[in-house]
Scaffold this motif. Structure first.
Motif, PDB file in Angstrom:
ATOM      1  N   VAL A   1       7.428   4.022  -6.637  1.00 28.96           N
ATOM      2  CA  VAL A   1       7.004   2.854  -6.367  1.00 28.96           C
ATOM      3  C   VAL A   1       6.472   2.661  -4.714  1.00 28.96           C
ATOM      4  CG1 VAL A   1       7.525   0.377  -6.041  1.00 28.96           C
ATOM      5  CG2 VAL A   1       8.706   1.829  -8.017  1.00 28.96           C
ATOM      6  N   VAL A   2       5.594   2.188  -4.619  1.00 26.31           N
ATOM      7  CA  VAL A   2       5.038   1.812  -3.161  1.00 26.31           C
ATOM      8  C   VAL A   2       5.028   0.336  -2.798  1.00 26.31           C
ATOM      9  CG1 VAL A   2       2.998   1.911  -1.461  1.00 26.31           C
ATOM     10  CG2 VAL A   2       3.609   3.814  -2.863  1.00 26.31           C
ATOM     11  N   LEU A   3       5.721  -0.130  -1.728  1.00 23.93           N
ATOM     12  CA  LEU A   3       5.805  -1.400  -1.113  1.00 23.93           C
ATOM     13  C   LEU A   3       4.998  -1.745  -0.311  1.00 23.93           C
ATOM     14  CD1 LEU A   3      10.029  -1.760  -1.385  1.00 23.93           C
ATOM     15  CD2 LEU A   3       8.339  -2.387  -3.245  1.00 23.93           C
ATOM     16  N   LEU A   4       4.136  -2.702  -0.086  1.00 27.60           N
ATOM     17  CA  LEU A   4       3.115  -3.012   0.816  1.00 27.60           C
ATOM     18  C   LEU A   4       3.478  -4.522   1.395  1.00 27.60           C
ATOM     19  CD1 LEU A   4       0.505  -1.827  -1.471  1.00 27.60           C
ATOM     20  CD2 LEU A   4       0.604  -0.976   0.554  1.00 27.60           C
ATOM     21  N   ASP A   5       4.051  -4.355   2.733  1.00 26.27           N
ATOM     22  CA  ASP A   5       4.493  -5.740   3.174  1.00 26.27           C
ATOM     23  C   ASP A   5       3.253  -6.276   4.123  1.00 26.27           C
ATOM     24  OD1 ASP A   5       5.904  -7.821   4.408  1.00 26.27           O
ATOM     25  OD2 ASP A   5       7.239  -6.594   5.717  1.00 26.27           O
ATOM     26  N   GLU A   6       2.378  -7.020   3.522  1.00 24.08           N
ATOM     27  CA  GLU A   6       1.395  -7.960   4.185  1.00 24.08           C
ATOM     28  C   GLU A   6       0.585  -6.880   5.180  1.00 24.08           C
ATOM     29  OE1 GLU A   6       1.537 -11.829   5.153  1.00 24.08           O
ATOM     30  OE2 GLU A   6       3.679 -12.005   4.728  1.00 24.08           O
ATOM     31  N   PRO A   7       0.201  -5.752   4.541  1.00 24.47           N
ATOM     32  CA  PRO A   7      -0.389  -4.719   5.448  1.00 24.47           C
ATOM     33  C   PRO A   7      -1.862  -5.028   5.857  1.00 24.47           C
ATOM     34  CG  PRO A   7      -0.606  -4.072   3.133  1.00 24.47           C
ATOM     35  CD  PRO A   7       0.207  -5.144   3.290  1.00 24.47           C
ATOM     36  N   PHE A   8      -2.526  -5.861   5.545  1.00 30.65           N
ATOM     37  CA  PHE A   8      -3.884  -6.321   5.906  1.00 30.65           C
ATOM     38  C   PHE A   8      -3.748  -7.275   6.917  1.00 30.65           C
ATOM     39  CE2 PHE A   8      -3.804  -5.323   1.494  1.00 30.65           C
ATOM     40  CZ  PHE A   8      -4.111  -3.900   1.532  1.00 30.65           C
ATOM     41  N   ALA A   9      -2.713  -7.948   7.203  1.00 26.76           N
ATOM     42  CA  ALA A   9      -2.677  -9.420   8.019  1.00 26.76           C
ATOM     43  C   ALA A   9      -3.187  -9.218   9.634  1.00 26.76           C
ATOM     44  CB  ALA A   9      -1.046  -9.745   8.160  1.00 26.76           C
ATOM     45  N   SER A  10      -2.975  -7.920  10.263  1.00 27.40           N
ATOM     46  CA  SER A  10      -3.656  -7.827  11.491  1.00 27.40           C
ATOM     47  C   SER A  10      -4.911  -7.619  11.663  1.00 27.40           C
ATOM     48  CB  SER A  10      -2.956  -6.862  12.198  1.00 27.40           C
ATOM     49  OG  SER A  10      -2.729  -5.568  11.525  1.00 27.40           O
ATOM     50  N   LEU A  11      -5.678  -7.405  10.446  1.00 23.90           N
ATOM     51  CA  LEU A  11      -7.035  -6.828  10.395  1.00 23.90           C
ATOM     52  C   LEU A  11      -8.121  -8.026  10.323  1.00 23.90           C
ATOM     53  CD1 LEU A  11      -6.870  -3.931   7.859  1.00 23.90           C
ATOM     54  CD2 LEU A  11      -6.641  -3.694  10.313  1.00 23.90           C
ATOM     55  N   ASP A  12      -9.405  -7.846  10.993  1.00 22.24           N
ATOM     56  CA  ASP A  12     -10.259  -9.099  10.811  1.00 22.24           C
ATOM     57  C   ASP A  12     -10.658  -8.900   9.193  1.00 22.24           C
ATOM     58  OD1 ASP A  12     -12.567  -7.080  10.323  1.00 22.24           O
ATOM     59  OD2 ASP A  12     -12.285  -6.665  12.387  1.00 22.24           O
ATOM     60  N   ALA A  13     -11.355 -10.091   9.032  1.00 22.15           N
ATOM     61  CA  ALA A  13     -11.949 -10.661   7.739  1.00 22.15           C
ATOM     62  C   ALA A  13     -12.600  -9.305   7.148  1.00 22.15           C
ATOM     63  CB  ALA A  13     -12.768 -11.717   7.601  1.00 22.15           C
ATOM     64  N   HIS A  14     -13.604  -8.947   7.812  1.00 18.81           N
ATOM     65  CA  HIS A  14     -14.377  -7.947   6.995  1.00 18.81           C
ATOM     66  C   HIS A  14     -13.633  -6.536   6.920  1.00 18.81           C
ATOM     67  CE1 HIS A  14     -17.866  -5.233   6.237  1.00 18.81           C
ATOM     68  NE2 HIS A  14     -17.449  -4.322   7.032  1.00 18.81           N
ATOM     69  N   MET A  15     -12.897  -6.143   7.916  1.00 20.43           N
ATOM     70  CA  MET A  15     -12.042  -4.870   7.827  1.00 20.43           C
ATOM     71  C   MET A  15     -10.969  -5.075   6.689  1.00 20.43           C
ATOM     72  SD  MET A  15     -11.445  -1.792   8.774  1.00 20.43           S
ATOM     73  CE  MET A  15     -12.326  -1.434  10.488  1.00 20.43           C
ATOM     74  N   ARG A  16     -10.430  -6.360   6.661  1.00 22.82           N
ATOM     75  CA  ARG A  16      -9.462  -6.497   5.588  1.00 22.82           C
ATOM     76  C   ARG A  16      -9.852  -6.394   4.107  1.00 22.82           C
ATOM     77  NH1 ARG A  16      -7.646 -10.992   7.986  1.00 22.82           N
ATOM     78  NH2 ARG A  16      -8.884 -12.406   6.571  1.00 22.82           N
ATOM     79  N   ALA A  17     -10.909  -6.983   3.955  1.00 16.73           N
ATOM     80  CA  ALA A  17     -11.617  -6.450   2.702  1.00 16.73           C
ATOM     81  C   ALA A  17     -11.976  -5.334   2.238  1.00 16.73           C
ATOM     82  CB  ALA A  17     -12.680  -7.391   2.406  1.00 16.73           C
ATOM     83  N   SER A  18     -12.419  -4.412   3.204  1.00 14.46           N
ATOM     84  CA  SER A  18     -12.699  -2.907   3.159  1.00 14.46           C
ATOM     85  C   SER A  18     -11.396  -2.106   2.825  1.00 14.46           C
ATOM     86  CB  SER A  18     -13.345  -2.664   4.218  1.00 14.46           C
ATOM     87  OG  SER A  18     -13.519  -1.242   4.317  1.00 14.46           O
ATOM     88  N   VAL A  19     -10.451  -2.448   3.683  1.00 21.51           N
ATOM     89  CA  VAL A  19      -9.154  -1.574   3.483  1.00 21.51           C
ATOM     90  C   VAL A  19      -8.317  -1.996   2.137  1.00 21.51           C
ATOM     91  CG1 VAL A  19      -6.946  -1.195   4.512  1.00 21.51           C
ATOM     92  CG2 VAL A  19      -9.001  -1.292   6.002  1.00 21.51           C
ATOM     93  N   ARG A  20      -8.356  -3.237   1.997  1.00 26.40           N
ATOM     94  CA  ARG A  20      -7.936  -3.917   0.665  1.00 26.40           C
ATOM     95  C   ARG A  20      -8.407  -2.994  -0.431  1.00 26.40           C
ATOM     96  NH1 ARG A  20      -8.166  -9.696   1.241  1.00 26.40           N
ATOM     97  NH2 ARG A  20     -10.065  -9.552   0.144  1.00 26.40           N
TER      98      ARG A  20
END
Length: 355
Positions: free
Chosen positions: A154-173
């Motif tokens: 199992v992999v647990l992801l603790d709000e891993p995109f919170a520090s990224l800007d909107a464009h980067m957040r969507a891409s990394v997500r």
């Protein structure tokens, strides 16, 4: 792949209860989001799953193995769980390859596995770089690769995109979703971002006051929320008073609307009706009256333009102090503030008995 089962989970800190009998079943290989406002218990649940905290009561099982409960507490390093913290938490003195292979013992195995993971996360050829030489999105990919290196169940992801800007957040997500599916790993994402949960997860568990209010597929959660408070939390919502009529319909200020299948309210009950912004249609009053069955005219208060669409707030006529309606329209000419419009609603609506 392993499923994850949480049964009757309780956790308090001092006299403050955080989780109160929480149940959750995450299917093997799925991507589940834990969604909730601050203070709902999301982080506590994740820490219990990881083994950083111990439950007061209840059980946590990975596959057929209990890792917490009934006198059992398996430490984090023996749970076969990968953990990706919010900021990535990479070792600054280690290279990308060193970070990814940190938990692997055999040197030859480490080299082969690191190369495989660099390809998987789209960072081939970057193993010799250091964290400060990477973008925020690249650092999060390294953190995910490190979590996957040991072959977790199992992999647990603790709000891993919170520090990224909107464009980067969507891409990394999108990348994280793809990587987890490619690796065949059961994933649990903790987030307070409704759009993130709806666009990423197979199923979403919404927490409120330490318990799960609803656990469903994104489409079901959005279209059929369990109650009015949840409807407000998951996306914008217009909540109107209505009276149930015969034939599966409800009368509202917008006219007679069709109730969604499975709605368990009967005539002549007074109900709260959910109408999503995209269900509202607006026409300038110059186009004529709203038409048969439509009973609402109003004035545009504000129009927020986003290019692909716009969010329009309408003040109904005759209700100057009343609740404004929120409509979402496709991109096109904006409706300026003060413009008079006729409002109609389309599609089936959800309803709950008013308290």
């Amino acid at each position: 792949m392993r499923d994850l089962a949480v049964t009757g989970l309780h956790k308090s800190f001092g006299s403050h209860p955080v989780l109160a009998g929480l149940d959750l079943a995450v299917p093997a290989g799925s991507f589940t989001a834990i969604l909730g406002p601050s203070g709902s218990g999301k982080t506590t649940l994740l820490r219990l799953l990881a083994g950083f905290e111990r439950a007061d009561a209840g059980t946590i099982a990975i596959g057929d193995r209990v890792v917490d409960g009934h006198g059992v507490h398996v430490p984090p390093e023996r749970r076969h769980i990968g953990y990706v913290p919010q900021e990535g938490a990479l070792f600054p003195h280690l290279t990308v390859a060193g970070n990814i292979g940190f938990g692997l013992r055999a040197r030859q195995l480490r080299a082969a596995r690191v190369g495989e993971l660099l390809d998987l996360v789209g960072l081939a050829g970057m193993g010799g770089r250091y964290p400060h030489e990477l973008s925020g999105g690249q650092q999060q990919r390294v953190a995910l690769a490190r979590a996957l290196a040991v072959g977790p169940e199992v992999v647990l992801l603790d709000e891993p995109f919170a520090s990224l800007d909107a464009h980067m957040r969507a891409s990394v997500r999108a990348d994280v979703q793809r990587i987890c599916r490619t690796a065949g790993t059961t994933a649990v994402l903790v987030t307070h971002d409704q759009d993130e949960a709806l666009s990423t997860a197979d199923r979403i568990a919404v927490l409120r006051d330490g318990a799960i209010v609803q656990y469903a597929a994104p489409q079901e959660l959005y279209a059929r929320p369990a109650d009015a408070a949840l409807a407000r939390f998951v996306g914008d919502a217009n909540l109107l008073e209505g009276k149930v009529a015969d034939g599966g319909t409800v009368d509202t200020v917008l006219g007679r609307l069709r109730l969604a299948a499975g709605t368990t309210v009967a005539a002549p009950a007074v109900v709260t009706v959910l109408i999503r912004p995209e269900q509202l249609e607006l026409r300038p009053d110059s186009d004529g009256p709203a038409g048969a069955g439509a009973g609402l005219h109003g004035s545009v208060v504000a129009c927020e333009y986003y290019g692909h669409d716009a969010v329009v707030r309408v003040q109904p006529e005759g209700e100057p102090g009343g609740v404004q309606l929120i409509a979402r329209t496709s991109g096109g000419p904006q409706l300026p503030p003060g413009c008079r419009v006729a409002v109609t609603a389309d599609g089936h609506v959800q309803a709950w008995l008013r308290p």
